[in-house]
Design a protein around this motif. Structure first.
Motif, PDB file in Angstrom:
ATOM      1  N   ALA A 299      36.005  35.357  44.478  1.00  0.00           N
ATOM      2  CA  ALA A 299      35.593  36.664  44.212  1.00  0.00           C
ATOM      3  C   ALA A 299      34.013  36.612  44.460  1.00  0.00           C
ATOM      4  CB  ALA A 299      35.670  36.948  42.748  1.00  0.00           C
ATOM      5  N   SER A 303      32.382  38.988  47.554  1.00  0.00           N
ATOM      6  CA  SER A 303      31.538  40.175  47.176  1.00  0.00           C
ATOM      7  C   SER A 303      30.447  40.652  48.107  1.00  0.00           C
ATOM      8  CB  SER A 303      30.786  39.585  45.970  1.00  0.00           C
ATOM      9  OG  SER A 303      31.751  39.642  45.008  1.00  0.00           O
ATOM     10  N   VAL A 360      36.394  38.194  34.596  1.00  0.00           N
ATOM     11  CA  VAL A 360      36.331  39.523  35.424  1.00  0.00           C
ATOM     12  C   VAL A 360      36.401  38.997  36.965  1.00  0.00           C
ATOM     13  CG1 VAL A 360      34.923  41.512  36.280  1.00  0.00           C
ATOM     14  CG2 VAL A 360      35.211  41.325  33.680  1.00  0.00           C
ATOM     15  N   TYR A 363      39.636  37.813  37.838  1.00  0.00           N
ATOM     16  CA  TYR A 363      40.654  38.854  38.326  1.00  0.00           C
ATOM     17  C   TYR A 363      40.446  39.636  39.617  1.00  0.00           C
ATOM     18  CZ  TYR A 363      42.046  43.893  38.103  1.00  0.00           C
ATOM     19  OH  TYR A 363      42.604  45.095  38.717  1.00  0.00           O
ATOM     20  N   VAL A 364      39.143  39.612  39.885  1.00  0.00           N
ATOM     21  CA  VAL A 364      38.714  40.424  41.065  1.00  0.00           C
ATOM     22  C   VAL A 364      39.166  39.335  42.283  1.00  0.00           C
ATOM     23  CG1 VAL A 364      36.861  40.944  42.656  1.00  0.00           C
ATOM     24  CG2 VAL A 364      37.008  41.623  40.184  1.00  0.00           C
ATOM     25  N   ALA A 367      42.775  40.070  42.643  1.00  0.00           N
ATOM     26  CA  ALA A 367      43.141  41.324  43.035  1.00  0.00           C
ATOM     27  C   ALA A 367      43.083  41.859  44.387  1.00  0.00           C
ATOM     28  CB  ALA A 367      42.441  42.324  42.020  1.00  0.00           C
ATOM     29  N   ALA A 369      41.539  43.854  47.510  1.00  0.00           N
ATOM     30  CA  ALA A 369      40.284  44.137  47.876  1.00  0.00           C
ATOM     31  C   ALA A 369      40.268  45.572  48.120  1.00  0.00           C
ATOM     32  CB  ALA A 369      39.805  43.133  49.189  1.00  0.00           C
ATOM     33  N   ARG A 372      37.096  49.659  44.456  1.00  0.00           N
ATOM     34  CA  ARG A 372      36.699  49.441  43.138  1.00  0.00           C
ATOM     35  C   ARG A 372      36.670  47.999  42.855  1.00  0.00           C
ATOM     36  NH1 ARG A 372      39.293  48.112  38.129  1.00  0.00           N
ATOM     37  NH2 ARG A 372      41.397  47.718  39.415  1.00  0.00           N
ATOM     38  N   ASN A 373      37.504  47.338  43.135  1.00  0.00           N
ATOM     39  CA  ASN A 373      37.491  45.791  42.953  1.00  0.00           C
ATOM     40  C   ASN A 373      36.116  45.001  43.714  1.00  0.00           C
ATOM     41  OD1 ASN A 373      39.854  45.780  41.304  1.00  0.00           O
ATOM     42  ND2 ASN A 373      41.286  45.383  42.969  1.00  0.00           N
ATOM     43  N   LEU A 376      33.454  45.868  41.606  1.00  0.00           N
ATOM     44  CA  LEU A 376      33.537  45.163  40.223  1.00  0.00           C
ATOM     45  C   LEU A 376      33.114  43.710  40.633  1.00  0.00           C
ATOM     46  CD1 LEU A 376      34.220  45.279  37.299  1.00  0.00           C
ATOM     47  CD2 LEU A 376      36.629  44.742  37.889  1.00  0.00           C
ATOM     48  N   GLY A 377      33.564  43.396  41.748  1.00  0.00           N
ATOM     49  CA  GLY A 377      33.020  41.785  41.919  1.00  0.00           C
ATOM     50  C   GLY A 377      31.719  41.777  42.341  1.00  0.00           C
TER      51      GLY A 377
END
Length: 429
Positions: A299, A303, A360, A363-364, A367, A369, A372-373, A376-377
């Motif tokens: 993640a 990012s 978190v 999760y990212v 998840a 891409a 929103r993700n 969040l990442g």
């Protein structure tokens, strides 16, 4: 640090006396894990995880040696050899699933072990070398696990190697050369599989050697404890055997129970279904993800989406490696004289936030891409680095810790309703 009250090994049988004179192995074991090694009397079950990590490494080495006898490190037959192990080798399914799930159990135990070190300040003086060697072990484990994930030569194995090694090409001037050197070519193939297999076989033994250094470094200052207070005398310690060998046996029982439940009832729970499809360089999976224990770092890698002075891909690579290298500097980033978070309420709060932040990131990492993700990442990545580089140094200088107990014995007696030595002396006056 020496313990003058520790018992010394004195063999009584003639054979043991002779062996101790010629090869003092019994003395070494006695002083390392026997009655000759005093440990703080207040250690809780979080101190089991070092032994559990050693047991997990033993499982990986034993099962790995047997699997290597049947595995073929050739891109044309590697996938088939794994299927042959599962179907044709006696108990091959058991060995393969034990090895694959053993890696997850090993990393899970190590993550809890690291979390315990962060909470109780086990990285602080005089145990900095213990912590630094622990980070080296963690890096060796990650390298070993990544190379092992490539060996089944399924779709996720092939494309995981393609994506992860592809990030090295972002390094200016030498990046593409490093990538070709790692793979032995321009894409994962026979050369890469042979290199990864040989290193995957070798690194666990290197890890075992560093673990011996880790334990050796631990025995110099002695174990930390939940209060973070130094051992004051014999009354603060008990012999490692039988007190903590019995406690470790309970922890091992629980560990093997959880391992057996995973192995026999849900062996594919932590795997990816695409890895049961043979690697195809012409068919890219819709969603490429690494194993669960790499997801937070993946993640962080993902990012960085915009170029800023350096290419975004290079920022991602630097941040991914930097997130681990930060742990090397932790003993000096946290300057608080108090070790245990039990007496540092502000530090404890931010440590809990860090744990949530890592979850978190996990999760990212797994998840899709989407916008929103990705956002969040990016926020979770920013907080991760802010925790170590900004929040931790500020907290260590600004917070006012709670009063520490006078000794480990005082803390134990107070917890169990006894009278502390300090209170007894005060009452007598």
């Amino acid at each position: 640090m020496s313990f003058p009250w520790a018992k010394h090994y004195e063999p009584k049988q003639p054979l043991m006396r002779w062996l101790d004179e010629k090869l003092p192995l019994p003395r070494l074991v006695y002083n390392a894990v026997g009655a000759g090694y005093p440990v703080p009397r207040n250690l809780n079950y979080f101190w089991n995880f070092g032994v559990l990590a050693g047991a997990a490494l033993g499982i990986q080495i034993i099962t790995g040696i047997v699997l290597a006898m049947h595995y073929a490190a050739n891109a044309g037959v590697a996938f088939g050899s794994v299927e042959s192990i599962m179907r044709d080798v006696n108990a091959g399914w058991f060995l393969r699933y034990a090895h694959a799930n053993g890696a997850s159990m090993f990393l899970l135990v190590v993550y809890i072990h690291i979390s315990r070190g962060l909470y109780y300040g086990s990285y602080k003086a005089p145990r900095e070398m213990v912590w630094l060697l622990g980070v080296v072990i963690f890096l060796l484990m990650m390298a070993t696990a990544f190379m092992g994930y490539v060996l089944p030569w399924g779709q996720m194995s092939f494309w995981g190697a393609q994506v992860i090694t592809g990030f090295f090409s972002a390094i200016p001037l030498v990046g593409e050369t490093i990538r070709v050197w790692l793979l032995g070519g321009y894409a994962p193939d026979n050369a890469a599989l042979n290199r990864f297999f040989s290193l995957h076989y070798l690194l666990p033994f290197v890890t075992a050697g560093v673990i011996i250094l880790h334990i050796w470094a631990l025995h110099i200052p002695g174990s930390n404890n939940p209060t973070g207070v130094d051992v004051k005398g014999e009354q603060d310690t008990v012999p490692f055997h039988p007190y903590y060998t019995a406690k470790d046996a309970v922890g091992l029982g629980v560990f093997f129970l959880v391992f057996a439940l995973l192995l026999f009832f849900s062996p594919n729970l932590l795997g990816h279904p695409d890895n049961y499809i043979e690697a195809n360089p012409l068919s890219t999976p819709a969603h490429i993800v690494p194993e669960w224990y790499f997801l937070p770092f993946y993640a962080i890698l993902k990012s960085f989406t915009a170029d800023f002075i350096l290419p975004a891909k290079l920022w991602g690579v630097l941040a991914m490696f930097g997130s681990i290298l930060l742990l090397f500097f932790l003993p000096w980033l946290d300057s608080s004289p108090v070790r245990s978070a039990n007496f540092r309420p502000k530090y404890r709060t931010f440590l809990i936030v860090l744990l949530v932040d890592v979850l978190v990131l996990g999760y990212v990492g797994g998840a899709e891409a989407n916008a929103r993700n990705v956002m969040l990442g990016q926020l979770a990545t920013a907080y991760y680095f802010a925790h170590f580089l900004i929040i931790l140094p500020w907290v260590s200088r600004s917070e006012r810790p709670r009063p520490l107990p006078g000794s480990i014995t005082e803390a134990v007696l107070t917890k169990h309703g006894g009278t502390s030595p300090a209170k007894t002396a005060l009452a007598s006056n």
